[in-house]
Each structure stands twice: as structure tokens, then as C-alpha cells.
Design a protein around this motif. Sequence first.
Motif, PDB file in Angstrom:
ATOM      1  N   ASP A 130       0.308  52.236  -4.357  1.00 10.31           N
ATOM      2  CA  ASP A 130       0.076  51.828  -3.296  1.00 10.31           C
ATOM      3  C   ASP A 130      -1.284  50.531  -3.149  1.00 10.31           C
ATOM      4  N   THR A 131      -1.763  50.240  -4.289  1.00 12.63           N
ATOM      5  CA  THR A 131      -3.119  49.432  -4.436  1.00 12.63           C
ATOM      6  C   THR A 131      -2.850  48.827  -5.524  1.00 12.63           C
ATOM      7  N   GLY A 132      -3.533  47.446  -5.410  1.00 18.19           N
ATOM      8  CA  GLY A 132      -3.469  46.532  -6.700  1.00 18.19           C
ATOM      9  C   GLY A 132      -2.866  45.112  -6.178  1.00 18.19           C
ATOM     10  N   PRO A 133      -2.845  44.339  -7.212  1.00 12.81           N
ATOM     11  CA  PRO A 133      -2.156  43.061  -6.616  1.00 12.81           C
ATOM     12  C   PRO A 133      -0.738  43.012  -6.883  1.00 12.81           C
ATOM     13  N   VAL A 134      -0.122  41.973  -6.561  1.00  9.99           N
ATOM     14  CA  VAL A 134       1.236  41.676  -6.910  1.00  9.99           C
ATOM     15  C   VAL A 134       1.230  40.689  -8.045  1.00  9.99           C
ATOM     16  N   VAL A 135       1.845  40.695  -9.194  1.00  9.45           N
ATOM     17  CA  VAL A 135       1.786  39.957 -10.277  1.00  9.45           C
ATOM     18  C   VAL A 135       3.208  39.032 -10.474  1.00  9.45           C
ATOM     19  N   VAL A 136       3.318  37.887 -10.802  1.00 12.83           N
ATOM     20  CA  VAL A 136       4.227  36.932 -10.862  1.00 12.83           C
ATOM     21  C   VAL A 136       4.321  36.268 -11.930  1.00 12.83           C
ATOM     22  N   ARG A 145      10.410  29.614  -8.942  1.00 17.29           N
ATOM     23  CA  ARG A 145       9.947  29.079  -7.418  1.00 17.29           C
ATOM     24  C   ARG A 145      10.590  30.139  -6.476  1.00 17.29           C
ATOM     25  N   PHE A 146      11.871  30.701  -7.008  1.00 17.84           N
ATOM     26  CA  PHE A 146      12.238  31.881  -5.982  1.00 17.84           C
ATOM     27  C   PHE A 146      11.294  33.031  -6.276  1.00 17.84           C
ATOM     28  N   ALA A 147      11.070  33.455  -7.456  1.00 19.21           N
ATOM     29  CA  ALA A 147      10.225  34.440  -7.620  1.00 19.21           C
ATOM     30  C   ALA A 147       8.759  34.282  -6.997  1.00 19.21           C
ATOM     31  N   LEU A 148       8.334  33.182  -6.949  1.00 20.47           N
ATOM     32  CA  LEU A 148       6.925  32.754  -6.229  1.00 20.47           C
ATOM     33  C   LEU A 148       7.126  33.025  -4.656  1.00 20.47           C
ATOM     34  N   ALA A 149       8.152  32.529  -4.088  1.00 21.38           N
ATOM     35  CA  ALA A 149       8.463  32.904  -2.740  1.00 21.38           C
ATOM     36  C   ALA A 149       8.462  34.594  -2.615  1.00 21.38           C
ATOM     37  N   PHE A 150       9.326  35.224  -3.271  1.00 25.23           N
ATOM     38  CA  PHE A 150       9.117  36.726  -3.126  1.00 25.23           C
ATOM     39  C   PHE A 150       7.698  37.090  -3.343  1.00 25.23           C
ATOM     40  N   ALA A 151       7.210  36.784  -4.388  1.00 25.21           N
ATOM     41  CA  ALA A 151       5.866  37.354  -4.763  1.00 25.21           C
ATOM     42  C   ALA A 151       4.839  37.000  -3.568  1.00 25.21           C
ATOM     43  N   PHE A 152       4.720  35.944  -3.209  1.00 23.77           N
ATOM     44  CA  PHE A 152       3.731  35.680  -2.138  1.00 23.77           C
ATOM     45  C   PHE A 152       4.035  36.218  -0.862  1.00 23.77           C
ATOM     46  N   ARG A 238      17.691  33.537 -13.892  1.00 23.10           N
ATOM     47  CA  ARG A 238      18.475  32.479 -13.624  1.00 23.10           C
ATOM     48  C   ARG A 238      19.944  32.748 -13.548  1.00 23.10           C
ATOM     49  N   GLY A 239      20.505  33.686 -13.603  1.00 24.46           N
ATOM     50  CA  GLY A 239      21.855  34.106 -13.755  1.00 24.46           C
ATOM     51  C   GLY A 239      22.506  33.955 -12.370  1.00 24.46           C
ATOM     52  N   ARG A 240      23.968  33.842 -12.183  1.00 25.12           N
ATOM     53  CA  ARG A 240      24.415  33.615 -10.745  1.00 25.12           C
ATOM     54  C   ARG A 240      24.786  34.915 -10.118  1.00 25.12           C
ATOM     55  N   GLY A 241      24.439  36.299 -10.776  1.00 25.59           N
ATOM     56  CA  GLY A 241      24.882  37.197  -9.781  1.00 25.59           C
ATOM     57  C   GLY A 241      26.284  37.757 -10.131  1.00 25.59           C
ATOM     58  N   GLY A 242      26.681  38.757  -9.560  1.00 27.30           N
ATOM     59  CA  GLY A 242      27.957  39.162  -9.738  1.00 27.30           C
ATOM     60  C   GLY A 242      28.233  39.419 -11.249  1.00 27.30           C
ATOM     61  N   PHE A 243      29.608  39.889 -11.515  1.00 30.65           N
ATOM     62  CA  PHE A 243      29.885  40.153 -13.049  1.00 30.65           C
ATOM     63  C   PHE A 243      30.101  38.964 -13.708  1.00 30.65           C
ATOM     64  N   THR A 244      30.264  37.771 -13.006  1.00 30.23           N
ATOM     65  CA  THR A 244      30.490  36.540 -13.828  1.00 30.23           C
ATOM     66  C   THR A 244      29.103  36.011 -14.236  1.00 30.23           C
ATOM     67  N   GLY A 245      27.938  36.490 -13.540  1.00 35.74           N
ATOM     68  CA  GLY A 245      26.753  35.731 -13.825  1.00 35.74           C
ATOM     69  C   GLY A 245      26.187  35.939 -15.411  1.00 35.74           C
ATOM     70  N   MET A 246      25.141  35.299 -15.769  1.00 37.62           N
ATOM     71  CA  MET A 246      24.525  35.430 -17.034  1.00 37.62           C
ATOM     72  C   MET A 246      23.856  36.331 -17.253  1.00 37.62           C
ATOM     73  N   LEU A 247      23.557  36.893 -18.574  1.00 40.29           N
ATOM     74  CA  LEU A 247      22.850  37.990 -18.772  1.00 40.29           C
ATOM     75  C   LEU A 247      21.348  37.890 -18.433  1.00 40.29           C
ATOM     76  N   VAL A 266      14.195  38.516  -9.297  1.00 43.53           N
ATOM     77  CA  VAL A 266      14.710  37.709  -8.420  1.00 43.53           C
ATOM     78  C   VAL A 266      15.528  36.725  -8.874  1.00 43.53           C
ATOM     79  N   ARG A 267      16.901  36.440  -8.420  1.00 45.08           N
ATOM     80  CA  ARG A 267      17.699  35.337  -9.194  1.00 45.08           C
ATOM     81  C   ARG A 267      17.590  34.373  -8.074  1.00 45.08           C
ATOM     82  N   MET A 268      18.249  33.122  -8.577  1.00 48.70           N
ATOM     83  CA  MET A 268      18.112  31.989  -7.695  1.00 48.70           C
ATOM     84  C   MET A 268      19.049  32.284  -6.430  1.00 48.70           C
ATOM     85  N   ASP A 269      18.666  31.613  -5.249  1.00 52.47           N
ATOM     86  CA  ASP A 269      19.501  31.608  -3.864  1.00 52.47           C
ATOM     87  C   ASP A 269      20.860  31.775  -4.395  1.00 52.47           C
ATOM     88  N   ARG A 270      21.521  32.506  -3.392  1.00 53.30           N
ATOM     89  CA  ARG A 270      23.201  32.515  -3.433  1.00 53.30           C
ATOM     90  C   ARG A 270      23.902  31.356  -3.357  1.00 53.30           C
TER      91      ARG A 270
END
Length: 272
Positions: A130-136, A145-152, A238-247, A266-270
Amino acid sequence: MSGPSAVAGVDGSEQSVLAARWAAREADLRGLPLHLLLVNDDPARAPHCESALADATRACHEVAPELTVTAEITFGHPIEELVHISAHAPLLVVGSRGRGGFLDAVLGSVSSAVATHGECPVVVVRNPADTGPVVVGVDNSRGSRFALAFAFDAAARRATGLVAVQALPDAYFHPGPFPHPDRDELRDSADRHLAEQLAGWSEQYPDVPVSRAATNEHPVAALREAAEGAQLLVVGHRGRGGFTGMLLGSVASGVLHHSPCPVAVVRMDRTS
């Protein structure tokens, strides 16, 4: 499940209860209800499913007494069902290991697969604090950039600081036996570039203290080191999500296996 709810996959294991508790706190911070999903892939376990869900629900209410918690048991393959529900959820939380389909020696097979293929941000919970920073992790990509949005956003909700790590293993700006004439320039340039990537976010979240770390360590080692004592480590996918997404990328995969704290993938926006 009606309306947008954060989702936690549970299975009766101690790790999944920890994940449910983490998800309850996160849902409470976000003002979202929480949906507990138990996917039963073994008919012999059916008598234990109700009690497992009841235990997880009680654990959630210990963390957030006023939180709306719904629960569901479905029969099927845990990975398929969790990935399916991720298409409609703002957040999916799983434990790092579990029972049955969730069991693996280092990282649960379900946890790893859901982090790889989930269509929303997926948090794999290990050693919650429950303590400590968020690391990104930052790497100049659209995914980061999507990871930064989530982290901030996560840091702001927790009223804590953010540590941004950019690993440049070929920069050679650490001291060594053979002086590099441009070492100081390389370090200054890397720090400036990292600051530029963070500038807009810092303006949007002025109350979030930000620390920068540009290093020539391997990214997994750098992120693991920075995550010691952190509440959350955030990486892009960077994957696209779902079972067709990248590893899942090698850095995200390595972090999932070695991080000392919960990891958000956090993957790219849908729509990307």
C-alpha cells in the motif's frame, strides 16, 4: 455483468484472494464496481466454487466495505473466458499463480496468457503493498505512451510519486575502465529525452512527483531494480489483444516473471 466493472479472476487459491483484495482497492479508487469471475474447468471442483467466491467476496469487503461486488461462476477454459471478458472490462486483475488451470512454477499459465492476450489493462498481482511509488517503463514507442497514461493516473489516485525508467543498454554512459569522450553528453541527452516524453503528462498531473532514471542496464533488470518497494510496475504491450494478438514482448514477459510487485500490462488502445 451489467455496466463497466473491474474484473478479478479468482480460483480459491491464496494468490487469487490477494488479487481480489488488490482489485477491490483499485476499483474503489476508480469508483467502479468489481466483478469476481471464477472459471471452473474441473467438474469435481464444483462443490468448492461457491465457498471460494464467498471467501473472495468477504476479502474484498474487508478492503472496501462500501464497494459493490458481484460474483459469477462459469464453466469453461480460464484463459478463454478471462480474455473474452477483458474485451468489455476497463481492468482485469489476476494472481501470479493459482490452483488448477492457474498453476505454474514461476508465473501462472493463465496469468501469463491473459496478460499476453487481454484486450484491457491486465494487472498480475504479486507481493501487493500500500506504499511506495508507481514505476513505469518508457521506450519511445506508442505503447509506452499508453503505459504512461495508466501510470500517471494510478499514481494520482494513490497520491504517490512516479518513477519513469528508460533503459538504453547500448548508451554506455556508466563509468568504465575506458573513458568515453561523450559519456556525459550521452547521459544528459538521455535524461533530456526522457524529460521531454514526460513533460505533457507532468503538466496534466502536476501533483504527481516524478523521478527519472535513464540507464544502460538491461530493461528487465532496470525495471526490477526500480520496482523494489513500489506499489505497481507498469509496462506497455504492442500486441493487438485477443487470440490473434502478438506475443508479449520480451521485456514485459521478463518483468512479469521477475517483478517484486504487481505488474500492469497496458496494450495500445483498442482502436489503435
